[in-house]
Design an enzyme around this catalytic site. Structure first.
Site, PDB file in Angstrom:
ATOM      1  N   LYS A   1       0.701  -1.130   0.153  1.00 30.13           N
ATOM      2  CA  LYS A   1      -0.058  -0.080  -0.204  1.00 30.13           C
ATOM      3  C   LYS A   1       0.841   1.246   0.211  1.00 30.13           C
ATOM      4  CE  LYS A   1      -4.352  -1.519   0.553  1.00 30.13           C
ATOM      5  NZ  LYS A   1      -5.514  -0.943  -0.402  1.00 30.13           N
TER       6      LYS A   1
ATOM      7  N   SER B   1       1.212  -9.640  -0.061  1.00 35.34           N
ATOM      8  CA  SER B   1       1.071  -8.307  -0.417  1.00 35.34           C
ATOM      9  C   SER B   1       1.214  -7.779   1.115  1.00 35.34           C
ATOM     10  CB  SER B   1      -0.352  -8.184  -0.765  1.00 35.34           C
ATOM     11  OG  SER B   1      -1.123  -8.929   0.128  1.00 35.34           O
TER      12      SER B   1
ATOM     13  N   GLY C   1      -9.347  -3.638  -5.712  1.00 36.46           N
ATOM     14  CA  GLY C   1      -8.663  -3.909  -7.207  1.00 36.46           C
ATOM     15  C   GLY C   1      -7.591  -2.901  -7.632  1.00 36.46           C
TER      16      GLY C   1
END
Length: 333
Positions: A63, A318, A191
């Site tokens: 992120k 992630s 997404g």
């Protein structure tokens, strides 16, 4: 128009040019994360697996790439009053850190049921925590109030072209580190991550396939792909707290056109994949980050003839922000 598996003249919220610009903009701030592998996991999967370790990124997740690009894309006048977002997870910490690096306030609307470890990350990076109720309406209303009071700029965690472009820098790195990849498996929620990854990867190598990994208890992307339109769910139920968002109007067209398949897995498989990451890779991965490994080990993937010849698989780990209090409590039981 869009040709399956290729990026052409279709207008999306981001493209390979904006992703390359993001790489230049954020290159001095982010970590170029490593790619690791394991012969043991290769043997279990029956394929060569290459793990892109975004759990080692600043803030503990991918992120930060998108948040950093969004914050540093603002001109001085736009940035002067700071930035605001509403997030219960990794974007909250990422935006806090990016704002700190820019020297501007970061106002973070966080629901009261957010994981403790992720709230602590926001505070650690200097974000100004503002509490809301756990429902989306409360988060949005609180954000609107903060915007009115501060004059800050609202930055969305995933439905923003600048954020998508930042996330796409993962593909630029990964395909330099592992150009032999046949496919990349990416977690999917709102997404933003998979949109950036798909846009960049398919611009570099139109033959590569991009697959989404999604929890069965939050399978809106799989349903959306099947229906050909955005499907939202009345509720989600999954251990993967980072994968409970729904597709946005900017991410959906990219997912619709460029994501080749969605593999759904049960929470039990996600937990098992986390265990394999801990025991074999020696990497701390949160549930959302481990889902790509769960997907490649699933029967749906193994038994699908469409993927039998895809032997070199990239998996995006992630994030690694695990609520250790919950983990330690589980050990004590």
């Amino acid at each position: 128009m869009e040709v399956k598996g290729q990026v052409t003249a279709e207008k999306y919220a981001a493209d390979i040019s904006s992703i390359r610009e993001a790489q230049l903009r954020i290159g001095s701030f982010i970590h170029r994360t490593p790619v690791i592998s394991s012969e043991t996991l290769d043997a279990i999967a029956g394929r060569k697996l290459l793990f892109k370790c975004e759990c080692f990124q600043k803030g503990g997740s991918f992120k930060f790439r998108g948040a950093c690009n969004a914050v540093f894309s603002l001109d001085d006048d736009q940035a002067a009053n700071g930035v605001v977002t509403h997030s219960s997870g990794n974007y909250a910490a990422a935006l806090s850190l990016a704002a700190k690096l820019r020297g501007i306030p970061g106002y973070i609307i966080i629901p009261k049921n957010a994981p403790k470890c992720k709230v602590e990350n926001v505070k650690r990076y200097g974000g100004r925590v503002i509490w809301s109720e756990s429902n989306l309406r409360s988060r949005e209303d609180t954000a609107t109030k903060v915007l009115q009071e501060t004059g800050a700029v609202l930055l969305h965690p995933y439905n923003d072209g600048r954020t998508i472009s930042g996330q796409g820098t993962i593909s630029l790195e990964l395909l330099e580190q592992a150009p032999q990849l046949d496919a990349i498996i990416v977690p999917i929620s709102g997404g933003g991550l998979i949109s950036g990854v798909a846009l960049a990867a398919k611009s570099i190598n139109p033959a590569i396939r991009v697959l989404a990994a999604e929890p069965m208890g939050a399978n809106d992307a799989a349903q959306s792909k099947a229906a050909g339109r955005i499907i939202t769910l009345p509720e989600t139920n999954t251990i993967a707290d980072g994968l409970r968002a729904f597709l946005g109007d900017l991410t959906w067209p990219i997912v619709r056109d460029l994501v080749d398949d969605v593999i759904t897995v049960e929470d039990k498989a996600i937990v098992e994949a986390m265990r394999l990451c801990y025991e074999i890779l020696k990497v701390v991965v949160e549930p959302s980050g481990a889902i790509g490994l769960a997907a490649v080990l699933s029967d749906d993937f193994r038994n699908n003839p469409a993927w039998k010849d895809y032997c070199n698989i990239g998996i995006v780990l992630s994030g690694g922000n695990v609520d250790l209090d919950v983990l330690w409590d589980s050990f004590r039981k």
